[in-house]
Design a protein around this motif. Sequence first.
Motif, mmCIF file in Angstrom:
data_model
loop_
_atom_site.group_PDB
_atom_site.id
_atom_site.type_symbol
_atom_site.label_atom_id
_atom_site.label_comp_id
_atom_site.label_asym_id
_atom_site.label_seq_id
_atom_site.Cartn_x
_atom_site.Cartn_y
_atom_site.Cartn_z
ATOM 1 N N THR A 1 -6.674 3.813 -5.014
ATOM 2 C CA THR A 1 -5.803 2.985 -4.181
ATOM 3 C C THR A 1 -6.420 2.691 -2.821
ATOM 4 O OG1 THR A 1 -3.842 3.895 -5.252
ATOM 5 C CG2 THR A 1 -3.513 2.854 -3.115
ATOM 6 N N SER B 1 -6.070 9.080 -8.068
ATOM 7 C CA SER B 1 -5.213 7.906 -7.893
ATOM 8 C C SER B 1 -5.301 7.373 -6.466
ATOM 9 C CB SER B 1 -3.759 8.235 -8.215
ATOM 10 O OG SER B 1 -3.607 8.535 -9.567
ATOM 11 N N SER C 1 3.839 1.640 -1.232
ATOM 12 C CA SER C 1 4.400 1.823 -2.575
ATOM 13 C C SER C 1 3.352 2.366 -3.534
ATOM 14 C CB SER C 1 4.954 0.503 -3.113
ATOM 15 O OG SER C 1 6.068 0.099 -2.377
ATOM 16 N N ALA C 2 2.121 1.891 -3.409
ATOM 17 C CA ALA C 2 1.044 2.367 -4.276
ATOM 18 C C ALA C 2 0.765 3.847 -4.024
ATOM 19 C CB ALA C 2 -0.219 1.538 -4.053
ATOM 20 N N SER D 1 3.643 5.808 -5.464
ATOM 21 C CA SER D 1 3.495 5.797 -6.920
ATOM 22 C C SER D 1 2.417 6.791 -7.361
ATOM 23 C CB SER D 1 3.160 4.385 -7.386
ATOM 24 O OG SER D 1 2.985 4.356 -8.769
ATOM 25 N N ALA D 2 1.329 6.855 -6.617
ATOM 26 C CA ALA D 2 0.261 7.804 -6.946
ATOM 27 C C ALA D 2 0.761 9.236 -6.830
ATOM 28 C CB ALA D 2 -0.937 7.590 -6.017
ATOM 29 N N LEU E 1 0.831 -1.200 0.000
ATOM 30 C CA LEU E 1 0.000 0.000 0.000
ATOM 31 C C LEU E 1 0.868 1.253 0.000
ATOM 32 C CD1 LEU E 1 -2.756 1.347 0.148
ATOM 33 C CD2 LEU E 1 -2.681 1.083 2.636
#
Length: 117
Positions: free
Chosen positions: A27, A23, A4-5, A8-9, A2
Amino acid sequence: SLASAVLSAITGSGGDETKLQSSLFDTLGESEEGMSALFEIMQKSSDILSYVTENDLRNVAEMHGDVTVASNDASNNANALHEENLTRLRAQAYEAVGLATTLRTDFESTTTSSRRA
């Protein structure tokens, strides 16, 4: 993971707040906890972008025993080594074929010369 997500967002939004919010919503989901986290992350996104890297997240996950992160890294490293070994073996095979061709040509020319004599 989570974290990392979320990172990334943030990095993928390019500073566009609407894109970041969308984003993060994708997520985190639409639950009350997700929305609360979304607003907190939105407020701290510039700090996160400035001070948090993917390697930082990976290190924290490994320190806390997140085997998935560690095994993904190990798997990626194993895949890279496998590709490197395949490349090396291909090069050796091409060299062997070249040597075999040269030896065969030399042998055939020697055999042909011997028959003529």
